[in-house]
Structures are given as structure tokens and as C-alpha cells.
Design a protein around this motif. Structure first.
Motif, mmCIF file in Angstrom:
data_model
loop_
_atom_site.group_PDB
_atom_site.id
_atom_site.type_symbol
_atom_site.label_atom_id
_atom_site.label_comp_id
_atom_site.label_asym_id
_atom_site.label_seq_id
_atom_site.Cartn_x
_atom_site.Cartn_y
_atom_site.Cartn_z
ATOM 1 N N PRO A 192 0.911 -1.168 -0.060
ATOM 2 C CA PRO A 192 0.096 0.084 -0.074
ATOM 3 C C PRO A 192 0.858 1.347 0.062
ATOM 4 O O PRO A 192 2.005 1.300 0.411
ATOM 5 C CB PRO A 192 -0.787 -0.086 1.398
ATOM 6 N N VAL A 193 0.268 2.486 -0.378
ATOM 7 C CA VAL A 193 1.028 3.634 -0.458
ATOM 8 C C VAL A 193 1.607 4.154 0.822
ATOM 9 O O VAL A 193 2.538 4.703 1.150
ATOM 10 C CB VAL A 193 0.118 4.698 -1.166
ATOM 11 N N ARG A 194 0.631 3.682 1.778
ATOM 12 C CA ARG A 194 0.991 4.322 3.287
ATOM 13 C C ARG A 194 2.346 3.484 3.529
ATOM 14 O O ARG A 194 3.326 4.274 4.618
ATOM 15 C CB ARG A 194 -0.048 4.029 4.248
ATOM 16 N N PHE A 195 2.646 2.386 3.214
ATOM 17 C CA PHE A 195 3.952 1.595 3.434
ATOM 18 C C PHE A 195 5.076 2.559 2.943
ATOM 19 O O PHE A 195 6.135 2.909 3.642
ATOM 20 C CB PHE A 195 3.803 0.227 3.053
ATOM 21 N N PHE A 196 5.145 2.969 1.729
ATOM 22 C CA PHE A 196 5.931 3.601 1.215
ATOM 23 C C PHE A 196 6.169 4.989 1.763
ATOM 24 O O PHE A 196 7.460 5.590 2.018
ATOM 25 C CB PHE A 196 5.773 3.840 -0.639
ATOM 26 N N CYS A 197 5.216 5.640 2.461
ATOM 27 C CA CYS A 197 5.257 6.845 2.770
ATOM 28 C C CYS A 197 6.085 6.811 4.132
ATOM 29 O O CYS A 197 7.018 7.653 4.255
ATOM 30 C CB CYS A 197 3.740 7.473 3.103
ATOM 31 N N ALA A 198 5.910 5.740 4.804
ATOM 32 C CA ALA A 198 6.631 5.545 6.043
ATOM 33 C C ALA A 198 8.097 5.526 5.812
ATOM 34 O O ALA A 198 8.885 5.846 6.399
ATOM 35 C CB ALA A 198 6.154 4.573 6.759
#
Length: 311
Positions: free
Chosen positions: A197-203
Motif C-alpha cells: 500500500p501507498v502508506r507503507f512507502f510513505c513511512a
């Protein structure tokens, strides 16, 4: 005399040729700082894995998908092979070995400027050779002199020489991996580039920025967790928490008058905006999670997987 009308039959077209595709899991593995994450990004054509000169920057199994022609590679970038020193390291090694077990093709990435291990089995200290087809990729070709290249080529005639940084030798690696993939339909839609998910890459982008801006020791004590990700908001609202292990580390991340965390947040936000293609409001916090790297429940909570299991 009766004349029978001719029967008109539409000619049956020849069957369309069956398109033979290849697809499978390609695990990229090797020692820390061999250039595995740079290679993943080069293969996918998108920055998915964070890169850093500091060792052990990759903690998760990063998934990238490359679909080109009749071949699809589901590429797994893995944490560097290392001897576990704490619970986090144990989880990282287990993630790497799980990806090795899952592989159809194993790309053993070696820093060609360092010693080349005899085999992946020896490098990973495995009891048995991996079941996957192994491609030895000698990376950092751009840092070798011609005599060094010739010496390595003589010692490892089947190796692929490449530079993940410049792209030199990438076509040869892609050809070698493609030839070893099993015949299979695509595993994912051909326009997908990852399964995460996108949130993984944001972290990960927040953590990468911390690796860039903070000292040599502190980044290893940092973990980033996305607490809130409001899809559909404008700008996209993201609340991220940087976890550290001690109050003294928290003060370093925040900096005098909050200047360090402002600088960190600004750079991380710009990276995330480039990735998601829209404005972002990054709400960045720092919290102390004492000795989290040695705490099994904390390591699991932060998404690093199960430690202390045999690979």
C-alpha cells in the motif's frame, strides 16, 4: 435437372497463436550495501526501495513488479544477510530467508569491489542450497578497473556484471532472469508496480529522510509508523510517528526549537508528494518506545515480521 445451390461457408480463421508468457518471483538477496535496493528501483523504473550509504537501511521485504514483453518479474528486495544482534535483526534475517524460499529465480547481488563469496549458500549460511535458479550479479561495475573486471570474469565466468547505479549490464541481467522464469500467466495486472500500500512507502520515505539527515548511530534506532492516512482529503493528510528508544534521541530528532524535525518533515513531504502525485500535509511526531529493537511485540507491531524463527 436440379441445380443445388452452392453452400456458402465462412472460412474458419486459423487459431490465434498462444502467447507464451513467463512470470515468477525474483528475489534479490545479498550482504548489506551490495546495491540490492538500487537494483530493484532500476528494474522497476520507480523509486520503491529507500537507498542509503548506511548499512541495514532495508528492513522489510519490498515488492516491485516489472512487466515487459512476455515476462513479468515479481521482484523481492530483501534485508541484507547478517548475523542477528537483536530481535529486529532476527526478524530482518527471517524476512530475507523467507523471500529466498519463495523465489523462482534468486539474484545474488555482490559488491564486486569486495570479496565475492563462493556461493549464495555460503554467504547466507544455509544448510542446503536454495531451490531457485541462482544468478550471480556482480554489482558496482562502474567502480572496477579493466584488470579487475578481467580477473573477476575469469574467476566467475557465469556472473552478470552490472552497475545498478548507471544501468550498465541491466539488459544482460534481465535476459538471464527472464530465461530462468517459469512459463506462467502474469501474476498481477501488467500496469501494477507493487503489491504494497501507498502508506507503507510513505513511512519508508520518512525513514529514508531520517537516514540522510541524522547521525550514523541514531537512524538504526528509528522506526516510522503511519498512524493516520486520510484518502480523499485535499491535501492528503498523513500523520506519521518516528519511534526512538531514548529521550536523548527524541531531542536530537526534534532539534533546537524544533528546527530538525521541520527540516526532516519538509524533505519527506516532498518525496511523498512526488510519489503520490498530489499535495500532502505531513503531520510528523516523535515518540519514545524504549528498547523497541529488542522487544518482540514492538517489532511485530511495527511490521517487521516474526523474529526468532528458523529460516
Amino acid at each position: 435437372m436440379f441445380v443445388f445451390p452452392l453452400a456458402f461457408h465462412r472460412a474458419t480463421p486459423p487459431p490465434a497463436p498462444i502467447r507464451m508468457t513467463r512470470a515468477g518471483i525474483v528475489t534479490v538477496a545479498g550482504f548489506p550495501n551490495a546495491g540490492k535496493s538500487t537494483l530493484l528501483n532500476r528494474l522497476v523504473g520507480e523509486k520503491l526501495a529507500i537507498t542509503s550509504s548506511k548499512p541495514q537501511s532495508t528492513r522489510h521485504r519490498i515488492v516491485g513488479i516489472r512487466t515487459e514483453g512476455d515476462a513479468q518479474m515479481v521482484i523481492l528486495d530483501t534485508p541484507g544477510l547478517l548475523e542477528p544482534k537483536d530481535t529486529l535483526h532476527s526478524a530482518m534475517r527471517n524476512a530475507a530467508l523467507a523471500a529466498v524460499r519463495d523465489a523462482d529465480v534468486l539474484v545474488h547481488v555482490v559488491d564486486a569491489t569486495a570479496r565475492v563469496p563462493e556461493s549464495f549458500q555460503a554467504a547466507a549460511q544455509l544448510e542446503h542450497p536454495p531451490r531457485a535458479h541462482v544468478v550471480l550479479a556482480l554489482n558496482k561495475l562502474d567502480q572496477l578497473s579493466r584488470p579487475q573486471r578481467e580477473q573477476l570474469a575469469a574467476a566467475h565466468p557465469d556472473a552478470i556484471f552490472l552497475s545498478a547505479a548507471t544501468g550498465e549490464g541491466l539488459d544482460a541481467l534481465v535476459a538471464a532472469v527472464t530465461a530462468a522464469l517459469p512459463v506462467s500467466p502474469y501474476l498481477y495486472p501488467d500496469d501494477d508496480i507493487s503489491t504494497q500500500p501507498v502508506r507503507f512507502f510513505c513511512a519508508e520515505f520518512v525513514r529514508e529522510t531520517a537516514l540522510e539527515q541524522l547521525g550514523d548511530e541514531l537512524p538504526h534506532a528509528l522506526a516510522c509508523e503511519i498512524e493516520e492516512f486520510r484518502e480523499g482529503s485535499s491535501p492528503l493528510y498523513i500523520r506519521a510517528v518516528l519511534h526512538v528508544e531514548r529521550d536523548s534521541q527524541k531531542r536530537i530528532v526534534i532539534g533546537a526549537n524544533g528546527q530538525q524535525i521541520k527540516k526532516l518533515g519538509r524533505s519527506a513531504r516532498e518525496k511523498i508528494e512526488r510519489f503520490v502525485g498530489e499535495p500532502v500535509y505531513l503531520d510528523l511526531w516523535v515518540k519514545v518506545l524504549p528498547n523497541w529493537r529488542k522487544n518482540r511485540s514492538a517489532v511485530l507491531r511495527l511490521g517487521y515480521g516474526e523474529p526468532n524463527t528458523r529460516g
